[in-house]
Each structure stands twice: as C-alpha cells, then as structure tokens.
Design a protein around this motif. Structure first.
Motif, PDB file in Angstrom:
ATOM      1  N   GLU A 231       0.625  -1.292   0.098  1.00  0.00           N
ATOM      2  CA  GLU A 231       0.209  -0.009  -0.041  1.00  0.00           C
ATOM      3  C   GLU A 231       0.875   1.252  -0.024  1.00  0.00           C
ATOM      4  OE1 GLU A 231      -3.758  -1.903   2.426  1.00  0.00           O
ATOM      5  OE2 GLU A 231      -2.170  -0.793   3.523  1.00  0.00           O
ATOM      6  N   VAL A 232       2.101   1.355   0.076  1.00  0.00           N
ATOM      7  CA  VAL A 232       3.086   2.278  -0.053  1.00  0.00           C
ATOM      8  C   VAL A 232       3.932   2.187  -1.329  1.00  0.00           C
ATOM      9  CG1 VAL A 232       2.966   2.598   2.377  1.00  0.00           C
ATOM     10  CG2 VAL A 232       4.654   0.912   1.552  1.00  0.00           C
ATOM     11  N   THR A 233       4.338   3.450  -1.606  1.00  0.00           N
ATOM     12  CA  THR A 233       5.147   3.225  -3.011  1.00  0.00           C
ATOM     13  C   THR A 233       6.722   2.616  -2.594  1.00  0.00           C
ATOM     14  OG1 THR A 233       4.018   5.121  -3.816  1.00  0.00           O
ATOM     15  CG2 THR A 233       6.270   4.665  -4.746  1.00  0.00           C
ATOM     16  N   ARG A 234       7.225   2.993  -1.356  1.00  0.00           N
ATOM     17  CA  ARG A 234       8.435   2.484  -1.011  1.00  0.00           C
ATOM     18  C   ARG A 234       8.125   1.908   0.349  1.00  0.00           C
ATOM     19  NH1 ARG A 234      13.070   6.737  -1.270  1.00  0.00           N
ATOM     20  NH2 ARG A 234      11.673   7.769   0.218  1.00  0.00           N
ATOM     21  N   THR A 235       8.612   0.723   0.627  1.00  0.00           N
ATOM     22  CA  THR A 235       8.291   0.131   1.804  1.00  0.00           C
ATOM     23  C   THR A 235       9.558  -0.053   2.580  1.00  0.00           C
ATOM     24  OG1 THR A 235       7.371  -1.710   3.037  1.00  0.00           O
ATOM     25  CG2 THR A 235       8.521  -2.289   0.793  1.00  0.00           C
ATOM     26  N   LYS A 236       9.822  -0.639   3.475  1.00  0.00           N
ATOM     27  CA  LYS A 236      10.932  -0.895   4.427  1.00  0.00           C
ATOM     28  C   LYS A 236      12.110  -1.329   3.296  1.00  0.00           C
ATOM     29  CE  LYS A 236       8.171  -2.333   8.260  1.00  0.00           C
ATOM     30  NZ  LYS A 236       8.042  -3.266   9.315  1.00  0.00           N
ATOM     31  N   PRO A 237      13.140  -0.798   3.555  1.00  0.00           N
ATOM     32  CA  PRO A 237      13.981  -0.111   4.437  1.00  0.00           C
ATOM     33  C   PRO A 237      14.010   1.336   4.042  1.00  0.00           C
ATOM     34  CG  PRO A 237      15.467  -0.782   2.857  1.00  0.00           C
ATOM     35  CD  PRO A 237      14.202  -1.527   2.365  1.00  0.00           C
ATOM     36  N   HIS A 238      13.012   1.851   3.487  1.00  0.00           N
ATOM     37  CA  HIS A 238      12.573   3.243   3.423  1.00  0.00           C
ATOM     38  C   HIS A 238      11.937   3.666   4.844  1.00  0.00           C
ATOM     39  CE1 HIS A 238      14.308   3.518  -0.851  1.00  0.00           C
ATOM     40  NE2 HIS A 238      13.572   2.362  -1.098  1.00  0.00           N
TER      41      HIS A 238
END
Length: 233
Positions: A151-158
């Motif tokens: 659901e996010v464009t950049r997930t972890k590690p961001h």
C-alpha cells in the motif's frame, strides 16, 4: 478503522512524552518469520530448486518484491515476480491458517498499551491480504491504523511506512517508539527518526545510538518505552 487519537504534541501514557508505538508484525508480534522461509523453500522445491540456508538472512524482513526478486535471480527459476508473489502469499496464508503463534510478551504488551490509551500502528512489509488474516488473531482493535507493504510506493527499508504511520496517529516520529525484529525494519524506523527497540528474530542486531536491543518482548513494557523517550531529551 477508527480510534480516538491525541492531537499532535499532547502528552499520553500518564504524562510521558511517548506519543505512539509503531509495531512490525512478522517476527515481532507473531512468530512467522520461519513460515515465510518454509513457504519459500516449498515453492522453489516445486520449481526444482534448493534454497541456500544462508539466503534466509538476506530475505528476512524485506519487501516481497526484494525477497522474491533475490530468490529468482539467485536460483535462475523460470517464474515471474508476479507469479512467485502469489505462490508465496498462498503458501504463507495456508500456514497461518493452521497455526499463528504469538511472540512471547506480545499479547501482554498490546493489552498494556491499549489499557493506557497509547496509540498504536501496525507497520508491515507484508501484503494487505496477509495483515488482515493476522489481525483476525491478534485483534485489529489494538491499532489506530495498519500499513501494508503493498500500500506504499516505497516500503522498508525506506522510512515512508513509519513516517506515514506517525502522521496517521498524530505523532512526531521522534516521539514514537518502533518495535522491530530485522535490520531492514530497524533501518526504516531509524531513517524516519523514530526511537527503535530491536527484538532480533532471525539475524543479530547490534545496539546503536537511538536503538535498544532486547532479547524478547518480555523485556518491553510501558515504563520501559517511556524511559526511551526520556533519554531523547
């Protein structure tokens, strides 16, 4: 999901400066990191490939695209990323439908924070379909919001998921305690400016500035988290 959230900058948890607790899911609240690896081993075995045990530390805690992509590249398996993602989610979901063990101290910590009205968010790299299945067991009512990796464009590690979670509960990132079990999750939380409690599940995590490492959630309670905020002053 709705909840009453204190306005940004207000003090919660009996006067402390702790404004919220942001929690990872796999390996932190539920003992499922092994389930993911078992699903990966099973899927690749069906494709005619054996996974190197050393790869386990590489794929743990990361987004599905990174883990699946690494395994495809490492094995040379004839499968697309989209196809593998479906198979891995199916394999994992089948396992949690049979058993979903909580990490030691998880139920007690969630109940304690809820009793003191500390806002909580669940922040996971797992996909929404998986998070919703897990929430059926651990209780969605504990969380003001939940954030899934797809659901996010950049997930972890961001840092994006933790920044989004802090904003969603009306808190400053620096006044949020994040509880994580992997280096990938720790990197995301620290990049967001949060105070981190690491509870290593698969690979070791060393203590560092702004980071506290404990052996299990049995060592974490509300006074402990309040103390971390006090150390930041």
């Amino acid at each position: 999901m709705t909840s009453t959230v204190p306005a940004l900058g207000t003090r919660t948890a009996e006067g402390s400066a702790l404004q919220g607790v942001l929690l990872d899911m796999d390996g932190t609240l539920v003992d499922t990191e092994g389930f993911w690896w078992d699903a990966e081993v099973e899927v690749f075995a069906a494709l005619g490939h054996t996974l190197d045990e050393a790869w386990r530390d590489v794929v743990v805690g990361g987004p599905m695209t990174r883990s699946a992509g690494f395994l495809i590249e490492s094995t040379g398996a004839d499968i697309t990323l989209a196809e593998l993602t479906v198979l891995l989610n199916d394999g994992f979901e089948g396992r949690i439908s049979r058993a979903l063990p909580l990490m030691p101290g998880a139920a007690r910590l969630l109940a304690e924070l809820a009793a003191h009205e500390v806002p909580m968010a669940l922040v996971s790299a797992s996909h929404r379909r998986i998070i919703d299945r897990v929430l059926d067991s651990i209780g969605s009512h504990h969380f003001v919001l939940t954030i899934a990796g797809d659901e996010v464009t950049r997930t972890k590690p961001h840092p994006d998921p933790y920044l989004l979670a802090a904003a969603g509960i009306g808190a400053e990132p620096a006044r949020c305690a994040v509880i994580e079990d992997t280096a990938t999750g720790v990197a995301a939380a620290e990049a967001a400016g949060c105070r981190v409690v690491a509870v290593p599940s698969v690979a070791p995590i060393v203590p560092a500035s702004g980071r506290t490492v404990v052996p299990s959630l049995e060592h974490v309670n509300l006074p402990f988290l309040q103390g971390l905020m006090a150390e930041n002053r």
